[in-house]
Design a protein around this motif. Structure first.
Motif, mmCIF file in Angstrom:
data_model
loop_
_atom_site.group_PDB
_atom_site.id
_atom_site.type_symbol
_atom_site.label_atom_id
_atom_site.label_comp_id
_atom_site.label_asym_id
_atom_site.label_seq_id
_atom_site.Cartn_x
_atom_site.Cartn_y
_atom_site.Cartn_z
ATOM 1 N N ARG A 182 0.862 -1.193 0.000
ATOM 2 C CA ARG A 182 0.000 0.000 0.000
ATOM 3 C C ARG A 182 0.890 1.232 0.000
ATOM 4 N NH1 ARG A 182 -2.016 0.459 4.796
ATOM 5 N NH2 ARG A 182 -4.073 1.297 4.425
ATOM 6 N N VAL A 183 0.686 2.089 -0.997
ATOM 7 C CA VAL A 183 1.549 3.263 -1.162
ATOM 8 C C VAL A 183 0.712 4.532 -0.958
ATOM 9 C CG1 VAL A 183 3.021 4.556 -2.771
ATOM 10 C CG2 VAL A 183 3.050 2.045 -2.796
ATOM 11 N N LEU A 184 1.185 5.378 -0.061
ATOM 12 C CA LEU A 184 0.498 6.645 0.219
ATOM 13 C C LEU A 184 1.302 7.785 -0.414
ATOM 14 C CD1 LEU A 184 -1.548 8.413 1.714
ATOM 15 C CD2 LEU A 184 -0.277 8.002 3.828
ATOM 16 N N ASP A 185 0.627 8.572 -1.259
ATOM 17 C CA ASP A 185 1.274 9.670 -1.984
ATOM 18 C C ASP A 185 0.705 10.998 -1.461
ATOM 19 O OD1 ASP A 185 2.249 11.456 -3.896
ATOM 20 O OD2 ASP A 185 0.925 10.743 -5.501
ATOM 21 N N VAL A 186 1.551 11.767 -0.797
ATOM 22 C CA VAL A 186 1.083 13.029 -0.182
ATOM 23 C C VAL A 186 1.442 14.195 -1.111
ATOM 24 C CG1 VAL A 186 1.150 14.474 1.878
ATOM 25 C CG2 VAL A 186 1.519 11.999 2.080
ATOM 26 N N GLY A 187 0.415 14.926 -1.577
ATOM 27 C CA GLY A 187 0.629 16.003 -2.554
ATOM 28 C C GLY A 187 0.663 15.389 -3.940
ATOM 29 N N THR A 188 -0.430 14.730 -4.272
ATOM 30 C CA THR A 188 -0.430 13.852 -5.455
ATOM 31 C C THR A 188 -0.441 14.615 -6.778
ATOM 32 O OG1 THR A 188 -1.388 11.784 -6.259
ATOM 33 C CG2 THR A 188 -2.955 13.509 -5.673
ATOM 34 N N GLY A 189 -0.981 15.839 -6.818
ATOM 35 C CA GLY A 189 -0.998 16.616 -8.073
ATOM 36 C C GLY A 189 -1.712 15.848 -9.168
ATOM 37 N N SER A 190 -0.990 15.573 -10.254
ATOM 38 C CA SER A 190 -1.565 14.828 -11.388
ATOM 39 C C SER A 190 -1.809 13.361 -11.043
ATOM 40 C CB SER A 190 -0.606 14.882 -12.572
ATOM 41 O OG SER A 190 0.582 14.173 -12.245
ATOM 42 N N GLY A 191 -1.365 12.935 -9.869
ATOM 43 C CA GLY A 191 -1.495 11.520 -9.477
ATOM 44 C C GLY A 191 -0.317 10.691 -9.919
ATOM 45 N N VAL A 192 0.695 11.352 -10.513
ATOM 46 C CA VAL A 192 1.776 10.632 -11.189
ATOM 47 C C VAL A 192 2.487 9.617 -10.286
ATOM 48 C CG1 VAL A 192 3.374 12.592 -10.850
ATOM 49 C CG2 VAL A 192 3.853 10.916 -12.617
ATOM 50 N N LEU A 193 2.743 9.982 -9.018
ATOM 51 C CA LEU A 193 3.517 9.067 -8.173
ATOM 52 C C LEU A 193 2.650 7.896 -7.696
ATOM 53 C CD1 LEU A 193 5.643 11.635 -6.123
ATOM 54 C CD2 LEU A 193 6.146 10.561 -8.333
ATOM 55 N N ALA A 194 1.396 8.191 -7.360
ATOM 56 C CA ALA A 194 0.484 7.117 -6.953
ATOM 57 C C ALA A 194 0.281 6.142 -8.110
ATOM 58 C CB ALA A 194 -0.860 7.707 -6.519
ATOM 59 N N ILE A 195 0.101 6.684 -9.307
ATOM 60 C CA ILE A 195 -0.123 5.838 -10.490
ATOM 61 C C ILE A 195 1.138 5.019 -10.776
ATOM 62 C CG2 ILE A 195 -0.644 5.838 -12.971
ATOM 63 C CD1 ILE A 195 -2.219 8.511 -12.396
ATOM 64 N N ALA A 196 2.315 5.662 -10.630
ATOM 65 C CA ALA A 196 3.571 4.922 -10.801
ATOM 66 C C ALA A 196 3.584 3.743 -9.836
ATOM 67 C CB ALA A 196 4.773 5.836 -10.557
ATOM 68 N N GLY A 197 3.189 3.993 -8.577
ATOM 69 C CA GLY A 197 3.153 2.923 -7.574
ATOM 70 C C GLY A 197 2.275 1.771 -8.034
ATOM 71 N N ALA A 198 1.089 2.102 -8.545
ATOM 72 C CA ALA A 198 0.161 1.056 -8.999
ATOM 73 C C ALA A 198 0.751 0.291 -10.181
ATOM 74 C CB ALA A 198 -1.183 1.682 -9.370
ATOM 75 N N LEU A 199 1.365 1.023 -11.130
ATOM 76 C CA LEU A 199 1.932 0.353 -12.310
ATOM 77 C C LEU A 199 3.120 -0.521 -11.929
ATOM 78 C CD1 LEU A 199 1.808 3.275 -14.923
ATOM 79 C CD2 LEU A 199 0.226 1.349 -14.707
ATOM 80 N N LEU A 200 3.764 -0.187 -10.811
ATOM 81 C CA LEU A 200 4.926 -0.970 -10.354
ATOM 82 C C LEU A 200 4.505 -2.124 -9.449
ATOM 83 C CD1 LEU A 200 7.295 2.062 -9.680
ATOM 84 C CD2 LEU A 200 7.694 0.260 -11.386
ATOM 85 N N GLY A 201 3.205 -2.316 -9.295
ATOM 86 C CA GLY A 201 2.738 -3.517 -8.600
ATOM 87 C C GLY A 201 2.060 -3.308 -7.265
ATOM 88 N N ALA A 202 2.020 -2.050 -6.779
ATOM 89 C CA ALA A 202 1.362 -1.825 -5.485
ATOM 90 C C ALA A 202 -0.094 -2.294 -5.573
ATOM 91 C CB ALA A 202 1.425 -0.352 -5.111
ATOM 92 N N GLU A 203 -0.569 -2.859 -4.462
ATOM 93 C CA GLU A 203 -1.937 -3.393 -4.479
ATOM 94 C C GLU A 203 -2.947 -2.263 -4.327
ATOM 95 O OE1 GLU A 203 -2.446 -7.130 -2.337
ATOM 96 O OE2 GLU A 203 -4.121 -6.107 -1.357
#
Ligand code: SAM
Length: 266
Positions: free
Chosen positions: A128-149
């Motif tokens: 589970r990856v928490l992205d603080v200050g997500t903006g475009s969502g780029v880091l959260a989406i990167a986390g998901a694409l890299l396998g985060a559940e």
């Protein structure tokens, strides 16, 4: 767009400005020693202002011009691209599609690039990856694409939330796997996100990392990796001190020009 340019400034030709308006100008502008008057059609002008020139200037589509300059951005295993450059992502790279728009995070800033790279170095499978200050969502989406559940992106700016949701959809990340909410740490978060997460990433700025460091510790499970960026190299000491204060270990720094990224372990 039809422009009539005549030599002079608003000051030197003050007496002639009314003549331009009376002749049907829809707008006046002063630029580099010229007065530029905008017209819908070419018009017969009074003698006093016949020393100018008519020009038909092509409409400049600034957004299109900006978009034409964008290139794919490689960040470790991921290449961040706008939708129309999807085909340029090299084989073996994970494409992360971001529509450039109102929210920060197209990948063209060193901090975003370093954070995506750092996420790519972690084994996120099932986490589970928490992205603080997500903006475009780029880091959260990167986390998901890299396998985060599960990934959660939070941002205090409400305009970012629908943008991040749409970017997640464009990347084929299912709605339940990536959630975006307006807010910050310390607020009530959705679902079980008030429980510590496995990884926390935040691209903010040094002073805010200092203020939030205690919340980072509270939102990360022991041993969980912390990835912080948005830090000017000159302010690294502030972030280091905050991490030490909150008991983070294994603090490491990488730099790109004036920007730094700090990783640590909870
Ligand atoms: N995560 C994206 C990236 O790495 O490209 C965007 C980072 S952008 C530099 C910082 C974002 O943090 C902005 O969207 C801003 O609205 C948001 N922000 C600023 N202060 C915040 C806070 N206290 N809590 C949550 N988000 C915040």
């Amino acid at each position: 767009m039809l422009v009539y340019s005549l030599p002079g400034t608003f000051e030197t030709r003050e007496a002639h400005l009314d003549l331009l308006w009376e002749a049907g100008a829809t707008g006046l502008e002063e630029r580099a020693g010229l007065i530029r008057a905008y017209f819908d059609t070419e018009t017969e002008l009074p003698a006093e202002i016949r020393d100018g020139q008519w020009q038909d200037e092509a409409e400049q589509d600034w957004l299109a011009a900006f978009k034409a300059t964008l290139r794919p951005v490689r960040a470790g295993r991921i290449t961040i691209v706008p939708p129309w450059l999807r085909a340029e992502v090299e084989a073996g790279q994970v494409p992360l599609i971001i529509e450039p728009g109102m929210a920060f995070g197209t990948g063209h800033h060193a901090t975003t690039r370093m954070a995506v790279e750092a996420l790519g170095e972690l084994d996120l499978a099932g986490l589970r990856v928490l992205d603080v200050g997500t903006g475009s969502g780029v880091l959260a989406i990167a986390g998901a694409l890299l396998g985060a559940e599960q990934v959660l992106g939070v941002d205090i700016d409400p305009i970012t939330i629908p943008i991040a949701v749409e970017n997640a959809q464009d990347n084929g990340v299912p709605e339940g796997r990536a959630v975006f909410v307006q807010g910050t740490l310390g607020d009530e978060l959705p679902g079980d996100w008030n429980e510590p997460s496995d990884v926390l990433v935040a691209n903010l700025y040094a002073e805010l990392h200092d203020l939030l460091a205690g919340d980072y510790a509270a939102h990360l499970r022991p041993g969980g990796p912390l990835v912080l960026t948005g830090i000017l190299t000159g302010k690294l000491a502030l972030v280091r001190a905050a991490l030490e204060r909150e008991g983070f270990t294994a603090v490491q720094v990488r730099e790109d020009g004036e920007w730094a990224l700090v990783t640590a372990t909870a």
